[in-house]
Enzyme design. Sequence first.
Site, PDB file in Angstrom:
ATOM      1  N   CYS A  37       0.743  -1.194  -0.129  1.00  0.00           N
ATOM      2  CA  CYS A  37      -0.087   0.077   0.271  1.00  0.00           C
ATOM      3  C   CYS A  37       0.918   1.324   0.012  1.00  0.00           C
ATOM      4  O   CYS A  37       0.291   2.218  -0.147  1.00  0.00           O
ATOM      5  CB  CYS A  37      -0.817   0.106   1.016  1.00  0.00           C
ATOM      6  N   HIS A  78     -12.204  10.844  -8.143  1.00  0.00           N
ATOM      7  CA  HIS A  78     -11.123  10.857  -9.158  1.00  0.00           C
ATOM      8  C   HIS A  78     -10.036  11.606  -9.063  1.00  0.00           C
ATOM      9  O   HIS A  78      -9.407  12.471  -9.705  1.00  0.00           O
ATOM     10  CB  HIS A  78     -11.890  11.218 -10.721  1.00  0.00           C
ATOM     11  N   GLU A 130     -13.523   0.515   1.919  1.00  0.00           N
ATOM     12  CA  GLU A 130     -12.519   0.621   0.881  1.00  0.00           C
ATOM     13  C   GLU A 130     -12.415  -0.467  -0.004  1.00  0.00           C
ATOM     14  O   GLU A 130     -12.087  -0.183  -1.183  1.00  0.00           O
ATOM     15  CB  GLU A 130     -11.212   0.618   1.715  1.00  0.00           C
TER      16      GLU A 130
END
Length: 147
Positions: A37, A78, A130
């Site tokens: 991550c 975005h 998530e």
Amino acid sequence: MIQQIYPQVQHSYSYELNKDMHFAAAHFVPHEAAGKCQNIHGHAYFVNVTIGGDELDESGFLVNFQVLKKLVSGQFDHTLLNDHDQLFNEQSANDFPTTEVIARKIYELIQAHLDTLPNKPSCLQVFVRETPTSYVVYRPKQVKKHG
């Protein structure tokens, strides 16, 4: 949209509003313990916010759903979350864009807006999913009681 059941927060307000939202965003966690991550990657985040209050505004709303969507999806959709310097700071683990911190920052954004409203609703809970198997619930330690 699939019907989702969220953890309930206990409160004594007359009104409870829940708003589901989603946004697609990328992030990375700048810490060695984050493993893969640490690399930029993306998620389709699903968010639910719970707002409580006793008084409606002049339009008959506790808070306008459109405003909540703009505060969350409108800001993050975005984007690279790490680029939101005013929210996420790579120098402090308390401000890395982890799901936990994202949930807290969404709470802070929403509550700051709610504090400007004459009817003074309170953000009681922020749920951030998530992945299909991982989510975080953020609740403030002390819910403000107005009135």
